[in-house]
Design an enzyme around this catalytic site. Sequence first.
Site, PDB file in Angstrom:
ATOM      1  N   ASP A  21      -3.425 -17.936   1.024  1.00 59.13           N
ATOM      2  CA  ASP A  21      -4.608 -18.571   0.421  1.00 59.13           C
ATOM      3  C   ASP A  21      -5.160 -19.649   1.355  1.00 59.13           C
ATOM      4  O   ASP A  21      -6.369 -19.758   1.568  1.00 59.13           O
ATOM      5  CB  ASP A  21      -4.305 -19.129  -0.976  1.00 59.13           C
ATOM      6  CG  ASP A  21      -2.971 -19.840  -1.065  1.00 59.13           C
ATOM      7  OD1 ASP A  21      -2.155 -19.725  -0.126  1.00 59.13           O
ATOM      8  OD2 ASP A  21      -2.727 -20.536  -2.066  1.00 59.13           O
ATOM      9  N   TYR A  31       0.820  -1.211   0.000  1.00 57.39           N
ATOM     10  CA  TYR A  31       0.000   0.000   0.000  1.00 57.39           C
ATOM     11  C   TYR A  31       0.861   1.272   0.000  1.00 57.39           C
ATOM     12  O   TYR A  31       0.363   2.355  -0.290  1.00 57.39           O
ATOM     13  CB  TYR A  31      -0.946   0.031   1.209  1.00 57.39           C
ATOM     14  CG  TYR A  31      -2.065  -0.997   1.154  1.00 57.39           C
ATOM     15  CD1 TYR A  31      -2.220  -1.839   0.055  1.00 57.39           C
ATOM     16  CD2 TYR A  31      -2.969  -1.121   2.191  1.00 57.39           C
ATOM     17  CE1 TYR A  31      -3.227  -2.782   0.004  1.00 57.39           C
ATOM     18  CE2 TYR A  31      -3.994  -2.063   2.147  1.00 57.39           C
ATOM     19  CZ  TYR A  31      -4.117  -2.896   1.054  1.00 57.39           C
ATOM     20  OH  TYR A  31      -5.123  -3.828   1.004  1.00 57.39           O
ATOM     21  N   ASP A  37      -5.423  -6.702   5.710  1.00 59.40           N
ATOM     22  CA  ASP A  37      -6.619  -5.942   5.358  1.00 59.40           C
ATOM     23  C   ASP A  37      -7.741  -6.925   5.017  1.00 59.40           C
ATOM     24  O   ASP A  37      -8.865  -6.836   5.528  1.00 59.40           O
ATOM     25  CB  ASP A  37      -6.275  -5.069   4.134  1.00 59.40           C
ATOM     26  CG  ASP A  37      -7.342  -4.051   3.815  1.00 59.40           C
ATOM     27  OD1 ASP A  37      -8.323  -3.966   4.567  1.00 59.40           O
ATOM     28  OD2 ASP A  37      -7.199  -3.346   2.795  1.00 59.40           O
ATOM     29  N   LYS A  56       3.159 -15.356   1.676  1.00 58.45           N
ATOM     30  CA  LYS A  56       3.030 -16.050   0.392  1.00 58.45           C
ATOM     31  C   LYS A  56       4.466 -16.349  -0.050  1.00 58.45           C
ATOM     32  O   LYS A  56       4.918 -15.961  -1.135  1.00 58.45           O
ATOM     33  CB  LYS A  56       2.274 -15.143  -0.601  1.00 58.45           C
ATOM     34  CG  LYS A  56       1.865 -15.811  -1.882  1.00 58.45           C
ATOM     35  CD  LYS A  56       0.744 -16.815  -1.734  1.00 58.45           C
ATOM     36  CE  LYS A  56       0.427 -17.456  -3.062  1.00 58.45           C
ATOM     37  NZ  LYS A  56      -0.496 -18.607  -2.959  1.00 58.45           N
ATOM     38  N   ASP A  95     -10.993  -8.491   7.744  1.00 49.90           N
ATOM     39  CA  ASP A  95     -12.416  -8.313   7.434  1.00 49.90           C
ATOM     40  C   ASP A  95     -13.117  -9.663   7.386  1.00 49.90           C
ATOM     41  O   ASP A  95     -14.259  -9.804   7.834  1.00 49.90           O
ATOM     42  CB  ASP A  95     -12.590  -7.590   6.093  1.00 49.90           C
ATOM     43  CG  ASP A  95     -12.690  -6.089   6.288  1.00 49.90           C
ATOM     44  OD1 ASP A  95     -12.358  -5.609   7.390  1.00 49.90           O
ATOM     45  OD2 ASP A  95     -13.099  -5.383   5.340  1.00 49.90           O
TER      46      ASP A  95
END
Length: 360
Positions: free
Chosen positions: A224, A141, A248, A192, A252
């Site tokens: 994943d 980000y 992020d 990852k 959620d």
Amino acid sequence: MTKKIAVLPGDGIGPEIINEAIKVIECLRDNYGFAVELENGLVGGSAYDETGSPLPEQTLALVRDADSILLGAVGGPKWEPLDYSVRPERGLLGLRSELNLYANLRPALLYPELEAASTLKPEVVSGLDIMILRELTGGIYFGEPRGVKTLENGERQGFNTLVYSESEVRRIAHNAFQIAAKRNRRVCSVDKANVLECTELWRDVVTEVGKEYPDIELSHMYVDNAAMQLVRNPKQFDVMVTGNMFGDILSDCAAMLTGSISMLPSASLDENSKGMYEPIHGSAPDISGKGIANPLATILSVSMMLRYSFDEAGLANRIDQAVDKALKQGLRTADIASDNTRTVSTSEMGDAVVSGLQQS
Ligand code: NAD
């Protein structure tokens, strides 16, 4: 020593829910000797309306000087036409970067009384208590270079950069192990590493830091798989630590396991455990001003502040128990109401928690 809390109610339901959190703080001050000073400041759309900026200089001075910050929520349709540079959300981003709040703590806790709110089967989620720790000021980000360029053949190409330095990973890893030490002593680091070199480094550094915490169990999981496991068997997790973008998304997802965003607090901490505490939900313009918003996420944000910034676990436990008690009494704001519960207003819910605190 007296703690200074900067209170930033913000927009929409922000002022309504913050009022109830203040009642709780004042109850701790009056009944349990919690020495505290509160000072209000403007942020978001309401700050823009008054000063032309979503994060006025006066608010910056207030938060720099405070020991911690309690925030309601920002934003709303009124300010959507504004230029991005002065949108209410810029106020939030500005606070995070100004205070270097790099560690975002997002608990996902399911109260037994609210099990029916989850879309998952009760046996999968009952007793759920996960802490997701998201790195908040680095990663893709913020990485440079970034942008959209036009190639020689005229095609546009978008690009962002995933970058983490060792020190950034090290400090969030320490947070993860220290938080796990206060919980169930398990850390799962999510990356990852099979595809992204940057997260291979992430895994190496977390492993190294883990050696300093021999009594905390460390595991690693690809993102994943982590997304899949969160939905398949979320109770296997205690603390999950991960980078900005993965965090992020996963936080959620974890929040939704509980079914009710209006119950979930959050914290964003700097290196000295100074923090900004806020509910994870937004300013809920659809119910603003009606006196029906659920104040519990904000009240639980105060509990997190006591636990993580002020080292007052005893007082934090009292708040958690008072919230529990109000739910056990069958009190519910409209968003979490069901059969056999009594629907109460924002202030009635706040009063119930205060009364539980006074009796604890
Ligand atoms: P939202 O979280 O404000 O609302 C989503 C839904 O949940 C709405 O139906 C709302 O009524 C309900 N809800 C949220 N909090 C509640 C509470 N405490 N009690 C009862 N019901 C509650 O998300 P949104 O509608 O997507 O966004 C509204 C505004 O909030 C937008 O301007 C958005 O940018 C902003 N926002 C701010 C933050 C923040 O301040 N941290 C976070 C998310 C969204």
